[in-house]
Design a protein around this motif. Structure first.
Motif, short mmCIF file in Angstrom:
data_model
loop_
_atom_site.label_atom_id
_atom_site.label_comp_id
_atom_site.label_asym_id
_atom_site.label_seq_id
_atom_site.Cartn_x
_atom_site.Cartn_y
_atom_site.Cartn_z
N PHE A 1 14.50 47.04 33.69
CA PHE A 1 14.54 48.14 32.53
C PHE A 1 14.15 48.21 31.25
O PHE A 1 14.61 48.61 30.58
CB PHE A 1 16.05 49.07 32.70
N VAL A 2 14.92 47.10 30.73
CA VAL A 2 15.72 47.04 29.36
C VAL A 2 13.83 46.64 28.85
O VAL A 2 13.26 46.86 28.05
CB VAL A 2 16.60 45.90 29.16
N ILE B 1 23.99 49.41 34.06
CA ILE B 1 22.99 49.71 32.57
C ILE B 1 24.77 50.13 31.40
O ILE B 1 24.68 51.69 31.54
CB ILE B 1 21.34 50.54 32.04
N THR C 1 25.76 52.65 29.02
CA THR C 1 24.69 53.63 28.14
C THR C 1 25.70 54.40 26.92
O THR C 1 26.89 54.08 26.69
CB THR C 1 25.15 55.08 29.33
N LEU D 1 21.13 51.49 27.19
CA LEU D 1 20.25 52.45 27.11
C LEU D 1 20.82 53.30 25.94
O LEU D 1 22.31 53.25 26.41
CB LEU D 1 20.52 53.17 28.28
N CYS E 1 20.42 57.13 23.80
CA CYS E 1 19.45 58.04 23.75
C CYS E 1 20.10 58.69 22.25
O CYS E 1 21.27 59.10 21.99
CB CYS E 1 20.00 58.48 24.94
N ASN F 1 16.21 47.43 20.78
CA ASN F 1 15.52 46.68 21.58
C ASN F 1 15.68 44.94 21.09
O ASN F 1 15.91 44.19 22.05
CB ASN F 1 13.81 46.46 21.59
N CYS G 1 18.64 46.54 24.67
CA CYS G 1 18.59 48.00 24.80
C CYS G 1 17.51 48.78 25.14
O CYS G 1 16.64 48.74 24.29
CB CYS G 1 19.84 48.64 23.48
N ASN G 2 17.29 49.96 25.40
CA ASN G 2 16.35 50.33 25.61
C ASN G 2 16.70 51.75 25.08
O ASN G 2 17.81 52.49 25.54
CB ASN G 2 15.82 50.66 27.69
N ILE H 1 16.07 56.06 25.12
CA ILE H 1 14.79 57.18 25.44
C ILE H 1 15.58 58.48 24.52
O ILE H 1 16.52 58.41 23.92
CB ILE H 1 15.99 57.69 26.97
#
Length: 464
Positions: free
Chosen positions: A37-38, A232, A234, A253, A255, A288, A292-293, A295
């Protein structure tokens, strides 16, 4: 005969592999799923539904289904735009807080199938994104003001309703990489993990799709270095939630919307979106580097299309940024806490406290308050009374800052204190899992420390 034996063996091996939506797939470890995921780095959030037809993100929960009519909806346009930006996945809001469902559901008439559009938007989305080589994720809100799943009105039937909807979403559309759940345990939703059991929902998701990451979008109150009620960590950046880029080791994650809010507004076509170069240099790349991803939300308009200014920005992002692959090996978190905290708001006791920071603050479900020992006490202790003898398998001790060194954990059973642990654990989140024991009280005895110790939250869980 030998060939038949081999065939039987092969059949047996294939039968013990997990079957998801008709496909045979091996179950992957949580650590593998978190790493994958990451490493995806960058994806597209798509907030689309009844709020699109209002100038507010939370519309009237009694808004008629007839308002939803995206006459030019083109999920392929969304997917190509994500591809232009080198995004690796999409995530669509299947149901937001006002309860309107944009898939073909059998659970309610408040859905796209009762609208003029009469087509399954979730299916159009997953088909288009997969056709373009982009992974698919889904968003789902626990809070549902139309179906009265809201504070002070929770009944067992609501949990059944949620389970039925999630079962549809996780059995009708193939492999779902991740499920983002919203509207749980937040100050504005006020639906606790006990009223709608997180453990039950988590186990259902993993049963239906064992390789699906489950994220709760409202985990900001929990410590950044502990994995509570999510696979994860958030961070909703627009709500002031920011991870510590120089310290974060957890898979995460974050956003943000490309436009000024999550759902489309009438001024979006003529209002500037966020600057692509700044999004990359100030948000995407730093996130990143911190495991951390990111979105980025893009809101379709009332016709079901992205506006031109949004499309242009996504193309510009793709000219500047490409996915460089793995971010490097991330920290092994272990399994998340998913069960109810047996210690929450139970009677507690302690050695002499410091002024007003008394024992009740260490099990009040508030990580911002703490019990603190009076500095005069040389070997402080803290205790929770579970009232009745109960089974449990896990204890967490969360400090405001890492300070406690050597300590021991004990439980009261059959008129005596029995040992669970004695030693040192690094970090401010001290997580202990052990074989199931039965007791009516649990305590920590702190044997060495740097300064007067404090505990923000003491948790006791019966995890299966």
């Amino acid at each position: 005969m030998k060939q038949n034996s081999i065939l039987i063996l092969l059949f047996f091996i294939s039968s013990i592999l997990l079957k998801v939506n008709g496909q045979t797939k091996p179950q992957r470890s949580l650590a593998e799923l978190q790493q994958t995921f990451v490493d995806l780095r960058f994806g597209m959030f798509i907030h689309f539904g009844m709020p699109t037809y209002y100038n507010q993100d939370w519309p009237d929960p009694e808004a008629p289904a007839s308002l939803f009519n995206p006459t030019k909806l083109d999920a392929n346009q969304w997917a190509k735009a994500a591809k232009d930006a080198h995004m690796s996945y999409g995530c669509l809001t299947t149901k937001h807080h006002s309860g309107f469902c944009i898939w073909d559901t059998k659970t309610t008439d408040y859905s796209v199938m009762k609208s003029p559009y009469k087509k399954d938007v979730v299916k159009e989305y997953v088909d288009a994104f997969r056709k373009n080589g982009i992974k698919v994720m889904l968003y789902y809100s626990i809070l549902d003001t139309h179906h009265k799943i809201r504070p002070n009105e929770i009944e067992p039937k609501h949990t059944d309703f949620i389970k039925a909807q999630l079962t549809e979403l996780l059995t009708k559309y193939g492999d779902i990489e991740a499920l983002i759940i919203d509207g749980w345990d937040a100050p504005w939703s006020r639906i606790s993990y006990d009223e709608i059991s997180f453990e039950q929902i988590y186990k259902l998701v993993k049963k239906l799709q064992p390789n699906c990451i489950l994220m709760d979008l409202n985990g900001a109150k929990y410590p950044a270095d502990g994995l509570y009620y999510t696979d994860i960590k958030t961070y909703e950046m627009g709500a002031g939630q920011h991870l510590s880029g120089d310290k974060n080791e957890m898979p995460a994650l974050a956003c943000l919307p490309l436009q000024s809010s999550w759902f489309w507004k009438t001024n979006f076509p003529t209002t500037a979106v966020k600057d692509p170069a700044k999004l990359i240099s100030e948000t995407l790349e730093p996130l990143n580097k911190a495991n951390c991803n990111f979105i980025l939300n893009v809101a379709p308009n009332r016709e079901g299309l992205f506006d031109e200014n949004a499309l242009t920005a996504l193309k510009e992002i793709g000219k500047i940024w490409t996915n460089q692959g793995s971010v490097g090996k991330i920290k092994d978190t272990g399994a998340p806490i998913i069960s109810s905290n047996l210690a929450k708001n139970k009677p507690s006791n302690s050695s002499w406290s410091y002024d007003m920071d008394i024992m009740d603050f260490a099990n009040d479900d508030d990580f911002q308050s703490s019990w603190q020992s009076n500095p005069e006490i040389k070997e402080p202790w803290y205790e929770v009374d579970l009232k009745t003898s109960q089974a449990f398998t896990t204890i967490t001790v969360f400090e405001r800052k890492p300070n406690i060194k050597k300590y021991k954990l004990e439980y009261w059973t059959n008129g005596a204190w029995k040992p669970l642990f004695e030693g040192e654990t690094q970090g401010r989140v001290k997580l202990h899992r052990f074989s199931k024991v039965q007791g009516s009280k649990v305590r920590i005895v702190i044997q060495s420390y740097e300064s007067a110790p404090s505990i923000a939250e003491f948790g006791v869980y019966n995890e299966s």
